[in-house]
Design a protein around this motif. Structure first.
Motif, PDB file in Angstrom:
ATOM      1  N   GLU A 246       0.824  -1.216   0.000  1.00 45.85           N
ATOM      2  CA  GLU A 246       0.000   0.000   0.000  1.00 45.85           C
ATOM      3  C   GLU A 246       0.854   1.260   0.000  1.00 45.85           C
ATOM      4  O   GLU A 246       0.435   2.300  -0.527  1.00 45.85           O
ATOM      5  CB  GLU A 246      -0.925   0.003   1.223  1.00 45.85           C
ATOM      6  CG  GLU A 246      -1.929  -1.140   1.232  1.00 45.85           C
ATOM      7  CD  GLU A 246      -2.814  -1.112   2.474  1.00 45.85           C
ATOM      8  OE1 GLU A 246      -2.599  -0.227   3.343  1.00 45.85           O
ATOM      9  OE2 GLU A 246      -3.715  -1.971   2.580  1.00 45.85           O
ATOM     10  N   ARG A 247       2.049   1.159   0.576  1.00 48.85           N
ATOM     11  CA  ARG A 247       2.895   2.355   0.708  1.00 48.85           C
ATOM     12  C   ARG A 247       4.347   1.993   0.351  1.00 48.85           C
ATOM     13  O   ARG A 247       5.233   1.999   1.217  1.00 48.85           O
ATOM     14  CB  ARG A 247       2.826   2.914   2.126  1.00 48.85           C
ATOM     15  CG  ARG A 247       1.427   3.302   2.580  1.00 48.85           C
ATOM     16  CD  ARG A 247       1.405   3.822   4.010  1.00 48.85           C
ATOM     17  NE  ARG A 247       2.080   2.936   4.948  1.00 48.85           N
ATOM     18  CZ  ARG A 247       1.545   1.822   5.451  1.00 48.85           C
ATOM     19  NH1 ARG A 247       0.316   1.453   5.100  1.00 48.85           N
ATOM     20  NH2 ARG A 247       2.219   1.077   6.311  1.00 48.85           N
TER      21      ARG A 247
ATOM     22  N   ALA B 195       4.973   6.255  -6.096  1.00 52.13           N
ATOM     23  CA  ALA B 195       5.761   6.000  -4.892  1.00 52.13           C
ATOM     24  C   ALA B 195       6.896   6.994  -4.768  1.00 52.13           C
ATOM     25  O   ALA B 195       7.541   7.329  -5.771  1.00 52.13           O
ATOM     26  CB  ALA B 195       6.333   4.581  -4.931  1.00 52.13           C
TER      27      ALA B 195
ATOM     28  N   PHE C 131       6.540   3.469   5.439  1.00 53.24           N
ATOM     29  CA  PHE C 131       6.318   2.616   4.271  1.00 53.24           C
ATOM     30  C   PHE C 131       6.172   1.147   4.663  1.00 53.24           C
ATOM     31  O   PHE C 131       6.628   0.725   5.733  1.00 53.24           O
ATOM     32  CB  PHE C 131       7.468   2.800   3.285  1.00 53.24           C
ATOM     33  CG  PHE C 131       7.683   4.239   2.909  1.00 53.24           C
ATOM     34  CD1 PHE C 131       6.765   4.910   2.116  1.00 53.24           C
ATOM     35  CD2 PHE C 131       8.784   4.948   3.386  1.00 53.24           C
ATOM     36  CE1 PHE C 131       6.939   6.241   1.782  1.00 53.24           C
ATOM     37  CE2 PHE C 131       8.974   6.282   3.060  1.00 53.24           C
ATOM     38  CZ  PHE C 131       8.047   6.936   2.253  1.00 53.24           C
TER      39      PHE C 131
ATOM     40  N   GLN D 151      -4.333   4.944  -8.055  1.00 54.31           N
ATOM     41  CA  GLN D 151      -3.478   5.005  -6.867  1.00 54.31           C
ATOM     42  C   GLN D 151      -2.236   5.842  -7.135  1.00 54.31           C
ATOM     43  O   GLN D 151      -1.817   6.649  -6.292  1.00 54.31           O
ATOM     44  CB  GLN D 151      -3.078   3.592  -6.455  1.00 54.31           C
ATOM     45  CG  GLN D 151      -2.128   3.535  -5.258  1.00 54.31           C
ATOM     46  CD  GLN D 151      -1.688   2.102  -4.942  1.00 54.31           C
ATOM     47  OE1 GLN D 151      -2.488   1.180  -5.067  1.00 54.31           O
ATOM     48  NE2 GLN D 151      -0.446   1.924  -4.553  1.00 54.31           N
TER      49      GLN D 151
ATOM     50  N   GLY E 179      -0.976   9.247  -5.285  1.00 54.67           N
ATOM     51  CA  GLY E 179       0.350   9.295  -4.670  1.00 54.67           C
ATOM     52  C   GLY E 179       1.164  10.473  -5.160  1.00 54.67           C
ATOM     53  O   GLY E 179       1.815  11.174  -4.366  1.00 54.67           O
TER      54      GLY E 179
END
Length: 552
Positions: free
Chosen positions: A202-203, A230, A268, A342, A346
């Motif tokens: 997810e991170r 990311a 993270f 996503q 981000g």
């Protein structure tokens, strides 16, 4: 078969391996090579005034071109002088053939002056070391040395050249050059596992390292970050252009402060490492920089760095660029619209805190010191960056005075920035000479602290001799400021023994003039921009000594 001397065969072999410059400092045992150079006018000999400089110049040339380099030093003392620079080259995996003249076989047995066990001396810092004992073996040895030096993990090799081998003559076959193509991709199974694991996170966070430069993967690494939305950081030893700074996902370099790195990474749930030793630290700390339980995925060709200090959930020995070329499409295909959405979220979340946003804040803060006297070192760094031509190359060994350089100067190509990697100071000045020789059409700026410069100041002569488009900026704070900072921070001691050189003061402008350079000293901050812009735009080698605030 044509008869040829060892000395001429050696130079012919180097040229066939792609060598255009031979870096050296000649001595008696190297005279056969010097004698043969007249028959090889297409090989440029670059003389430096001490062997540590010879290797550092060659190192800079290779780092700024990606090419195999060759350098020759003088027997045991010369190899000893070169060891610090050889350590640097080993640290960065520089493909280099280092040779040294050796006394004639048999004569060496008597242990004459300057004799030493050259192979044993070199072995700890090179991938392979050997002494030639038959002229007939010379081609095979040079060919093998070039192959070993250029095959990832790349690095220096060493050949000892006895005088009788160089002076002998025989009919020998020179063979042919070989380069091993290591641009391998992950297997289908590994790619599938890698894709699934990344999409599960997810991170995720990306840590990029020097293999990004070596594999020419800057665009691909930036695209991976954008595909995932990311954040991406340079490795904690950011000695090259390891990521495109103006990418919306770039956050800057990790520090080498364990507590700070641990805090950053705690946000993270997956760390993706691209061609790096990601968390190389400097001084000891009881705090581990890796948060407990943070999973790691790692891709690279330097197997020693794969899971070296921290176990990896997935570790793939493969070329970074080739891996990303197949990984990114696989992620897009498997992630579909959900991944795209996503990634958009981000990237939007990073807009206010990425490198570009932080740069504006740093410039605003630094600019407040524009009128400060003595000159604020951060303000000097800003002026250097803003005055440099866009296509200039920066060689950075400013240490404390260049602490903001990475926050100010964007990485736009893989050879545009080079910094001290191993921590062994004195690399910057000679390396900038090699960088300039490798890139004659680009201006080069060397930003060096005064302490570092005094390790290798005579490298300026080589720059002046070759009339290089190089400007050296010496930041003069009168001492080893970084050691003062650490003595105060670690021991609470402000009694600075052996850390100042102000009695007498060092005249860097005077030293530069004595070595053939145009030179000037600046102490007025108002003179910086015009002086720097003028120097950077004119041909020839110049030195600008800037008197800065040395307070802690």
């Amino acid at each position: 078969m044509n008869r040829i001397t060892g000395r001429s065969a050696f130079l012919a072999l180097l040229k066939d391996e792609g060598i255009t410059h031979l870096f050296g400092n000649p001595g008696t045992t190297e005279l056969p090579i010097m004698h043969a150079l007249k028959d090889h006018p297409d090989l440029t000999y670059v003389m430096a005034m001490q062997e540590s400089l010879v290797v550092a110049i060659a190192d800079g040339f290779s780092r700024a071109s990606g090419r195999l380099v060759a350098c020759n030093v003088h027997v045991a003392p010369g190899l000893g002088n070169a060891m610090g620079s050889l350590y640097n080259a080993s640290f960065t995996g520089t493909p280099m053939i280092l040779t040294a003249g050796q006394q004639e076989q048999g004569h060496g047995l008597t242990e004459p002056l300057l004799y030493g066990p050259l192979v044993r001396m070199a072995e700890p810092l090179v991938k392979w070391a050997i002494e030639v004992t038959r002229l007939e073996d010379l081609p095979r040895i040079v060919r093998r040395a070039a192959k070993i030096a250029t095959t990832p993990p790349t690095g220096p090799v060493f050949i000892s050249l006895p005088g009788d081998i160089l002076n002998a003559e025989a009919g020998i076959e020179l063979g042919r050059s070989t380069r091993i193509d290591t641009r391998v991709r992950p297997s289908d199974e590994a790619l599938q596992a890698l894709t699934a694991r990344i999409l599960k996170a997810e991170r995720p966070v990306i840590i990029a390292g020097d293999e990004i430069v070596k594999s020419d993967a800057l665009q691909e690494a930036a695209l991976l970050a954008a595909t995932l939305g990311a954040p991406a950081f340079q490795q904690s030893a950011p000695y090259g252009a390891h990521f495109l700074s103006e990418s919306p996902c770039f956050m800057g370099a990790l520090s080498r402060l364990q507590t700070h790195v641990r805090e950053v990474l705690s946000a993270f749930d997956l760390m993706i490492v691209l061609g790096a030793d990601p968390l190389r630290m400097s001084v000891h700390s009881e705090v581990d920089p890796l948060p407990a339980g943070l999973p790691i995925l790692q891709i690279g060709l330097v197997e020693w760095d794969l899971a070296k200090n921290y176990g990896a959930e997935i570790a793939i020995k493969a070329d970074v660029k080739e891996s990303l070329r197949v990984l990114i499409p696989a992620l897009k295909a498997a992630g579909g619209a959900a991944l795209e959405a996503q990634a958009g979220r981000g990237i939007a979340a990073l807009a206010s805190k990425n490198w570009t946003a932080r740069r504006a804040t740093v410039i605003e803060q630094i600019s407040k010191a524009r009128d400060r006297s003595p000159i604020d070192p951060d303000y000097l760094a800003l002026q250097v960056v803003e005055a440099m031509p866009d296509h200039a190359i920066l060689v950075d060994e400013g240490l404390t005075s260049s602490r903001q350089i990475l926050a100010l100067r964007p990485h736009r190509d893989r050879y545009g920035y080079h910094a001290l990697a191993s921590g062994g100071i004195g690399w910057g000045l000679p390396a900038s000479v090699g960088v300039s020789l490798a890139n004659p059409d680009r201006p080069v700026v060397c930003f060096s602290g005064d302490g570092s410069a005094m390790y290798s100041i005579q490298a300026l002569w080589t720059a002046a001799h070759h009339e290089l488009p190089l400007t050296v900026v010496i930041v003069n704070n009168g001492g080893y400021r970084i050691i003062k900072q650490r003595l105060l921070a670690f021991h609470g001691d402000d009694h600075y023994v052996g850390m100042d050189f102000i009695d007498p003061k060092v005249d860097f402008a005077g030293l530069a003039k004595s070595l053939g350079l145009e030179a000037m000293r600046i102490s007025d901050p108002g003179e910086l921009r015009s002086a720097l812009s003028s120097a950077f735009s004119r041909p020839g080698t110049k030195l600008i000594e800037v008197m800065v605030d040395g307070s802690l």
